[in-house]
Scaffold this motif. Structure first.
Motif, PDB file in Angstrom:
ATOM      1  N   ILE A   1       9.974  -6.746 -10.146  1.00 27.57           N
ATOM      2  CA  ILE A   1       9.504  -7.569 -10.472  1.00 27.57           C
ATOM      3  C   ILE A   1      10.467  -9.002 -11.041  1.00 27.57           C
ATOM      4  CG2 ILE A   1       7.771  -6.897 -12.109  1.00 27.57           C
ATOM      5  CD1 ILE A   1       6.989  -5.030 -11.438  1.00 27.57           C
ATOM      6  N   VAL A   2      10.901  -8.229 -12.497  1.00 29.26           N
ATOM      7  CA  VAL A   2      11.524  -8.944 -13.777  1.00 29.26           C
ATOM      8  C   VAL A   2      13.262 -10.329 -12.353  1.00 29.26           C
ATOM      9  CG1 VAL A   2      13.077  -9.401 -15.036  1.00 29.26           C
ATOM     10  CG2 VAL A   2      11.678  -7.161 -14.592  1.00 29.26           C
TER      11      VAL A   2
ATOM     12  N   SER B   1      13.479   2.459 -10.139  1.00 29.51           N
ATOM     13  CA  SER B   1      13.997   1.330 -10.818  1.00 29.51           C
ATOM     14  C   SER B   1      14.517   0.200  -9.938  1.00 29.51           C
ATOM     15  CB  SER B   1      14.797   1.808 -10.955  1.00 29.51           C
ATOM     16  OG  SER B   1      16.274   2.496 -10.020  1.00 29.51           O
ATOM     17  N   TRP B   2      14.072   0.610  -8.563  1.00 31.51           N
ATOM     18  CA  TRP B   2      13.919  -0.487  -7.837  1.00 31.51           C
ATOM     19  C   TRP B   2      12.629  -1.836  -7.813  1.00 31.51           C
ATOM     20  CZ3 TRP B   2      11.808  -3.155  -4.022  1.00 31.51           C
ATOM     21  CH2 TRP B   2      12.244  -4.392  -2.989  1.00 31.51           C
ATOM     22  N   ILE B   3      11.591  -1.086  -7.939  1.00 26.15           N
ATOM     23  CA  ILE B   3      10.530  -2.243  -7.784  1.00 26.15           C
ATOM     24  C   ILE B   3      10.786  -3.074  -9.872  1.00 26.15           C
ATOM     25  CG2 ILE B   3       8.172  -1.940  -8.401  1.00 26.15           C
ATOM     26  CD1 ILE B   3       8.068   0.179  -6.232  1.00 26.15           C
TER      27      ILE B   3
ATOM     28  N   LEU C   1       3.312   1.498  -8.267  1.00 28.72           N
ATOM     29  CA  LEU C   1       3.624   1.291  -7.178  1.00 28.72           C
ATOM     30  C   LEU C   1       3.879   2.034  -6.672  1.00 28.72           C
ATOM     31  CD1 LEU C   1       4.412  -2.856  -7.564  1.00 28.72           C
ATOM     32  CD2 LEU C   1       2.001  -1.389  -6.636  1.00 28.72           C
ATOM     33  N   GLU C   2       4.765   2.931  -7.634  1.00 26.12           N
ATOM     34  CA  GLU C   2       5.536   4.163  -7.077  1.00 26.12           C
ATOM     35  C   GLU C   2       5.344   5.161  -6.631  1.00 26.12           C
ATOM     36  OE1 GLU C   2       8.475   7.224  -7.339  1.00 26.12           O
ATOM     37  OE2 GLU C   2       7.389   6.417  -8.817  1.00 26.12           O
ATOM     38  N   SER C   3       4.089   5.370  -7.130  1.00 30.57           N
ATOM     39  CA  SER C   3       2.591   6.854  -7.108  1.00 30.57           C
ATOM     40  C   SER C   3       2.688   6.113  -5.182  1.00 30.57           C
ATOM     41  CB  SER C   3       1.940   6.182  -8.333  1.00 30.57           C
ATOM     42  OG  SER C   3       1.222   5.659  -8.067  1.00 30.57           O
ATOM     43  N   LEU C   4       2.498   4.773  -5.201  1.00 32.05           N
ATOM     44  CA  LEU C   4       1.432   4.514  -3.494  1.00 32.05           C
ATOM     45  C   LEU C   4       2.822   4.462  -2.267  1.00 32.05           C
ATOM     46  CD1 LEU C   4       0.565   1.212  -4.245  1.00 32.05           C
ATOM     47  CD2 LEU C   4      -0.822   3.429  -4.786  1.00 32.05           C
TER      48      LEU C   4
ATOM     49  N   SER D   1       0.810  -1.257   0.171  1.00 28.39           N
ATOM     50  CA  SER D   1       0.053   0.038   0.019  1.00 28.39           C
ATOM     51  C   SER D   1       0.945   1.123   0.112  1.00 28.39           C
ATOM     52  CB  SER D   1      -1.142  -0.093   1.347  1.00 28.39           C
ATOM     53  OG  SER D   1      -1.351  -0.878   1.419  1.00 28.39           O
ATOM     54  N   HIS D   2       2.242   1.018   0.473  1.00 30.07           N
ATOM     55  CA  HIS D   2       2.893   2.481   0.650  1.00 30.07           C
ATOM     56  C   HIS D   2       4.450   2.424  -0.007  1.00 30.07           C
ATOM     57  CE1 HIS D   2      -0.272   4.403   3.349  1.00 30.07           C
ATOM     58  NE2 HIS D   2      -0.515   2.650   3.542  1.00 30.07           N
ATOM     59  N   VAL D   3       4.874   1.411  -0.820  1.00 27.07           N
ATOM     60  CA  VAL D   3       5.927   0.329  -1.393  1.00 27.07           C
ATOM     61  C   VAL D   3       6.564   2.435  -1.930  1.00 27.07           C
ATOM     62  CG1 VAL D   3       4.709   0.012  -3.647  1.00 27.07           C
ATOM     63  CG2 VAL D   3       6.696  -0.899  -2.424  1.00 27.07           C
ATOM     64  N   GLY D   4       5.752   2.969  -2.592  1.00 30.67           N
ATOM     65  CA  GLY D   4       6.552   4.253  -3.157  1.00 30.67           C
ATOM     66  C   GLY D   4       7.584   5.178  -2.306  1.00 30.67           C
TER      67      GLY D   4
END
Ligand code: HEC
Ligand code: HEC
Length: 218
Positions: A172-173, A166-168, A214-217, A157-160
């Motif tokens: 994922i990859v 770039s970390w996110i 996600l970065e926007s959260l 919910s607050h990962v950003g």
């Protein structure tokens, strides 16, 4: 004397009103979260995808069928239901909620019966593209955002707040670059070390859309 009786009666009345508020049954949506239904089921426009979407069940099934499903799903679904998580098919069975008090089972069933809701559809806002992909790519099976989703992976919910774009994308990859051993997750009372699956083949545009969301959260 009369005055005292009146004051005493008034006190009782106040205590009665206050306590009936305090012990009032939580609403359908709250119960749907409290008993984890939302982790597996979508109802209306939010929820998990491990179990079937329940938004139309109220139209097809009776109240008593729904109650029976909550208490003893095995009587309706003997073998479980096929669910796709990360491109693999699993047979998933709904856990029985035999220990939920009957009044709560009623309330949950009645809540499910209120769907589909025409008004809710009118109020429905299309989710941001990143969130739609987050659901479609099954990230939501393991992660929750604002209360909806699974708990195998961390809450995003607050990962950003803590992670950059770039970390996110890297997570994922190829999650192994960040988490070599995985993180402990408790599933059905057992603790496992879980590492996130790699989404190596995700198209670049999807990757960027999810990561930006996600970065926007914050
Ligand atoms: C761990 C995941 C999980 C949880 C938690 C869960 N369910 Fe289910 N549910 C399923 C699955 C899977 C099915 C499909 C039937 C089966 O195989 O058991 C299902 C089926 C149903 C159905 C019938 C749907 C249909 O289309 O026929 C209803 C109604 C339902 N669940 C309600 C609930 C309610 C209410 C709760 C919370 C008290 C709940 N479920 C919690 C996984 C879950
Ligand atoms: C099978 C479960 C599972 C799925 C599916 C999954 N993840 Fe994860 N995720 C995890 C686990 C477990 C972690 C903890 C780190 C690790 O072990 O890799 C994690 C960690 C993360 C993190 C880092 C959180 C932090 O700040 O430490 C992000 C971001 C993330 N996942 C995004 C995603 C996205 C986006 C998807 C879909 C494309 C996805 N995850 C699919 C299980 C999953």
């Amino acid at each position: 004397m009369k005055k005292y009786i009146f004051i005493a009666a008034l006190c009782f009345a106040i205590i009665f009103v206050v306590s009936s508020f305090a012990f009032a049954m939580p609403s359908g949506p709250k119960l749907f979260k409290k008993y984890y239904c939302i982790d597996c089921h979508t109802l209306g426009h939010e929820g998990g995808i491990v179990g079937p979407d329940l938004s139309n069940v109220g139209k097809i099934k009776s109240l008593s069928w729904i109650k029976a499903q909550i208490l003893h799903p095995g009587t309706h679904f003997v073998l479980g239901t096929k669910t796709k998580i990360n491109k693999k098919i699993y047979l998933v069975r709904m856990p029985g909620f035999k220990t939920i008090p009957p009044s709560v089972v009623n309330k949950l069933a009645e809540y499910i019966k209120t769907f589909p809701q025409k008004r809710a559809n009118l109020a429905y806002k299309k989710p941001p593209a990143g969130l739609a992909l987050f659901r479609a790519d099954n990230c939501i099976a393991c992660h929750r955002i604002d209360g909806a989703g699974g708990n195998v992976g961390p809450d995003l919910s607050h990962v950003g707040k803590t992670r950059s774009l770039s970390w996110i994308e890297a997570q994922i990859v190829d999650p192994k670059v960040h988490f070599t051993y995985g993180i402990p997750a408790t599933i059905n009372g057992h603790t496992y070390l879980v590492i996130m699956p790699e989404f190596k083949n995700i198209p670049a545009s999807q990757l960027n859309t999810i990561a930006r969301y996600l970065e926007s959260l914050k």
